[in-house]
Write a protein that holds these residues in place. Structure first.
Motif, mmCIF file in Angstrom:
data_model
loop_
_atom_site.group_PDB
_atom_site.id
_atom_site.type_symbol
_atom_site.label_atom_id
_atom_site.label_comp_id
_atom_site.label_asym_id
_atom_site.label_seq_id
_atom_site.Cartn_x
_atom_site.Cartn_y
_atom_site.Cartn_z
ATOM 1 N N UNK A 369 1.969 -10.484 20.693
ATOM 2 C CA UNK A 369 3.257 -9.811 20.958
ATOM 3 C C UNK A 369 3.405 -8.546 20.116
ATOM 4 N N UNK A 370 3.890 -7.507 20.736
ATOM 5 C CA UNK A 370 4.005 -6.219 20.058
ATOM 6 C C UNK A 370 4.892 -6.275 18.810
ATOM 7 N N UNK A 371 6.063 -6.939 18.833
ATOM 8 C CA UNK A 371 6.901 -6.937 17.620
ATOM 9 C C UNK A 371 6.179 -7.528 16.407
ATOM 10 N N UNK A 372 5.435 -8.574 16.631
ATOM 11 C CA UNK A 372 4.736 -9.236 15.525
ATOM 12 C C UNK A 372 3.686 -8.308 14.902
ATOM 13 N N UNK A 373 2.859 -7.693 15.727
ATOM 14 C CA UNK A 373 1.762 -6.871 15.222
ATOM 15 C C UNK A 373 2.266 -5.552 14.658
ATOM 16 N N UNK A 374 3.162 -4.882 15.368
ATOM 17 C CA UNK A 374 3.577 -3.555 14.939
ATOM 18 C C UNK A 374 4.510 -3.601 13.735
ATOM 19 N N UNK A 375 5.246 -4.685 13.553
ATOM 20 C CA UNK A 375 6.038 -4.835 12.325
ATOM 21 C C UNK A 375 5.112 -4.937 11.119
ATOM 22 N N UNK A 376 4.008 -5.646 11.281
ATOM 23 C CA UNK A 376 3.043 -5.762 10.174
ATOM 24 C C UNK A 376 2.381 -4.416 9.889
ATOM 25 N N UNK A 377 2.055 -3.687 10.928
ATOM 26 C CA UNK A 377 1.466 -2.351 10.751
ATOM 27 C C UNK A 377 2.434 -1.445 9.997
ATOM 28 N N UNK A 378 3.702 -1.452 10.375
ATOM 29 C CA UNK A 378 4.690 -0.606 9.719
ATOM 30 C C UNK A 378 4.861 -0.993 8.262
ATOM 31 N N UNK A 379 4.910 -2.296 7.969
ATOM 32 C CA UNK A 379 5.047 -2.733 6.580
ATOM 33 C C UNK A 379 3.882 -2.223 5.730
ATOM 34 N N UNK A 380 2.692 -2.264 6.284
ATOM 35 C CA UNK A 380 1.508 -1.816 5.542
ATOM 36 C C UNK A 380 1.596 -0.325 5.237
ATOM 37 N N UNK A 381 2.059 0.464 6.210
ATOM 38 C CA UNK A 381 2.168 1.902 5.972
ATOM 39 C C UNK A 381 3.275 2.226 4.974
ATOM 40 N N UNK A 382 4.349 1.451 4.979
ATOM 41 C CA UNK A 382 5.416 1.649 3.993
ATOM 42 C C UNK A 382 4.902 1.316 2.599
ATOM 43 N N UNK A 383 4.109 0.262 2.479
ATOM 44 C CA UNK A 383 3.534 -0.096 1.175
ATOM 45 C C UNK A 383 2.626 1.020 0.659
ATOM 46 N N UNK A 384 1.864 1.637 1.539
ATOM 47 C CA UNK A 384 1.001 2.747 1.123
ATOM 48 C C UNK A 384 1.857 3.906 0.601
ATOM 49 N N UNK A 385 2.928 4.206 1.317
ATOM 50 C CA UNK A 385 3.816 5.279 0.891
ATOM 51 C C UNK A 385 4.439 4.942 -0.464
ATOM 52 N N UNK A 386 4.866 3.717 -0.648
ATOM 53 C CA UNK A 386 5.478 3.300 -1.912
ATOM 54 C C UNK A 386 4.512 3.524 -3.073
ATOM 55 N N UNK A 387 3.240 3.177 -2.866
ATOM 56 C CA UNK A 387 2.244 3.349 -3.922
ATOM 57 C C UNK A 387 2.040 4.827 -4.243
ATOM 58 N N UNK A 388 2.024 5.675 -3.237
ATOM 59 C CA UNK A 388 1.772 7.100 -3.482
ATOM 60 C C UNK A 388 2.969 7.775 -4.140
ATOM 61 N N UNK A 389 4.179 7.388 -3.747
ATOM 62 C CA UNK A 389 5.361 7.938 -4.405
ATOM 63 C C UNK A 389 5.375 7.513 -5.870
ATOM 64 N N UNK A 390 5.083 6.242 -6.113
ATOM 65 C CA UNK A 390 5.064 5.753 -7.484
ATOM 66 C C UNK A 390 4.047 6.484 -8.344
ATOM 67 N N UNK A 391 2.862 6.702 -7.811
ATOM 68 C CA UNK A 391 1.822 7.400 -8.583
ATOM 69 C C UNK A 391 2.250 8.833 -8.889
#
Length: 505
Positions: A369-391
């Motif tokens: 199902x699209x909601x399940x997969x794409x929510x996980x994809x979005x969370x992963x990209x947000x985590x990447x952004x969080x790490x780069x802002x923090x650095x």
């Protein structure tokens, strides 16, 4: 030499013996007989109808007041952009370039011959200014000699606004025509109707089965819909970039970035062994377009900052130097943008993108199902952004922090595009996430623009000093940009804390 005009018209199906009703609707002061004309047109397309499939028409027409080659692009309901070139035996090179992204390597050949016997009436206001033209066309259509198909005949009424005509006038004309028994044409153009009515009657031939498409509602279907939308944008914007339509380079770059981001983020759905090489070609395309867009952004920023200064602080020919620098940069950047679109690699990229859509390299998660997969994809990209802002925030001010903030900006774009791609599946959650991520991207973008502006201002100051001109104003603008950058850096932690709490996590 080619010219462009905006054409706004509506077509109506009519009986052969039609006599249009009185066209003196509100706003029309007089109706004048514009005479009779014979219009002979030969339409060109690829053998498999690539232009017609996109609603584009290319014709060579004689008769009437606009003999020549006409290339028409759909703009919106009832509106088309018409590019005109002088009459010549072959399709003009300028027009071939504008359909390059559609026809690719396929030759343009005659596909339809139309003869229209036209009687036109001009609608004018009380002062005699042309408002519109209403014409009755008796049309004969046939495929070129040797092509299969049968001839066709029909009659239609066409109402076309003058250059400065108002669309509401077409509404009043339509009301009068419909009351007289006419009806809106089902085909958008004469060519569309001709192709349908002259089509050969052949039994459908057997063909290889197409690959199964992912089921609606799955991650694969959602991702491919997004990819298809961006690929179509690349193709459709090609002629706009060639014609230097405002903002077209920027929109094409955005489409390339969205595709690259999608290919990276959607790795659970699409096999990166296939998409990574495409991402590299998209990077090459974006780099070729970047020079023109970056020049445009820099010129607007510097001229805007200069305009903010009181006249007493503008010492020397600063505005003249900015304009001269922009003109010098513009020539090379425009040339580079066209070169990258003409490069054979570009056609290879478009073909491979078509092949990906026709036979997508789906991974197992594509069936989920699209909601399940794409929510996980979005969370992963947000985590990447969080790490780069923090650095970036851990680094002291300076070049290294500037580079880290630029990397954070890239991550913000990727997360934003992931949210946009997920919107059909996640709805308002994705819409809110995209809006929040856009605010972060905008702040980081302003910071990066300031970095680029300061670098350019230093170079301008050196050249002005060498030429014996005052460099005071450039230093003042540099200081202003530095202060703005410091403000963006102070604002980032607060903004990120506010945004991060509203993002999927």
């Amino acid at each position: 030499m080619v010219d462009a005009v905006r054409e706004t018209e509506r077509k109506y199906e009519a009986a052969d013996d039609i006599e249009p009703p009185d066209m003196r609707v509100r706003g029309v002061g007089s109706v004048v007989d514009a005479g009779r004309q014979r219009l002979d047109a030969v339409y060109y397309d690829t053998a498999d109808g690539r232009l017609a499939a996109a609603g584009i028409t290319l014709r060579r027409r004689t008769g009437g007041s606009d003999d020549g080659w006409h290339l028409k692009f759909p703009v919106g309901p009832d509106v088309r952009e018409e590019i005109r070139a002088p009459l010549a035996p072959e399709v003009p090179r300028e027009l071939i370039a504008l359909v390059h992204s559609r026809v690719r390597e396929a030759p343009l050949v005659p596909v339809m011959e139309l003869v229209s016997e036209r009687r036109a009436r001009g609608l004018r206001d009380a002062e005699g200014t042309p408002l519109a033209e209403v014409s009755v066309d008796h049309v004969r259509a046939r495929r070129p000699s040797g092509a299969a198909g049968r001839p066709a005949r029909w009659t239609e009424v066409e109402a076309e606004l003058a250059a400065d005509g108002r669309p509401k006038l077409l509404d009043r004309i339509e009301k009068r025509l419909l009351a007289a028994g006419l009806r809106r044409a089902r085909a958008a153009s004469k060519l569309e109707r001709a192709l349908a009515e002259t089509a050969p009657e052949e039994a459908p031939s057997g063909s290889a089965p197409e690959p199964a498409a992912p089921a609606p509602g799955t991650a694969g279907a959602c991702v491919l819909d997004y990819v298809r939308e961006q690929v179509e944008a690349l193709v459709a914007l090609d002629p706009a970039v060639r014609r230097d339509v405002p903002d077209s380079v920027h929109r094409m770059r955005v489409a390339t970035r969205r595709l690259r981001s999608c290919f990276r983020s959607a790795s659970p759905v699409l096999d990166r062994a296939v998409t990574d090489p495409l991402g590299e070609e998209l990077r090459r395309l974006a780099a070729g377009l970047a020079q023109d867009r970056d020049r445009e952004v820099l010129a607007e920023r510097l001229s805007g900052r200069l305009a903010e200064l009181p006249p007493a602080l503008r010492l020397g020919p600063v505005a003249d130097r900015l304009r001269a620098e922009d003109r010098a940069r513009r020539g090379g950047s425009r040339t580079r943008a066209i070169e990258v679109l003409d490069d054979p690699h570009h056609l290879v990229l478009l073909r491979e993108l078509d092949e990906l859509l026709a036979d997508p390299p789906l991974r197992p998660a594509a069936e989920r199902p699209a909601p399940e997969v794409l929510a996980r994809v979005l969370r992963r990209d947000v985590e990447r952004l969080d790490a780069r802002v923090g650095r970036a925030l851990e680094l002291p001010p300076g070049d290294e922090r500037d580079r880290a903030l630029h990397e954070a900006r890239k991550a913000a774009k990727r997360a934003r595009y992931a949210a946009e791609a997920a919107r059909p599946a996640l709805g308002r959650r994705a819409k809110r996430a995209a809006r929040s991520l856009t605010s972060v991207q905008k702040l980081l973008g302003e910071h990066q623009d300031s970095v680029v502006a300061r670098r350019a201002l230093r170079e301008l100051a050196l050249r002005a000093h060498t030429a014996g001109e005052p460099s005071f104003t450039y230093g003042l603008l540099h200081a202003r940009e530095a202060a703005l950058a410091e403000g963006y850096e102070r604002e980032l932690p607060r903004l990120w804390r506010s945004v991060h709490g509203r993002l999927p996590g």
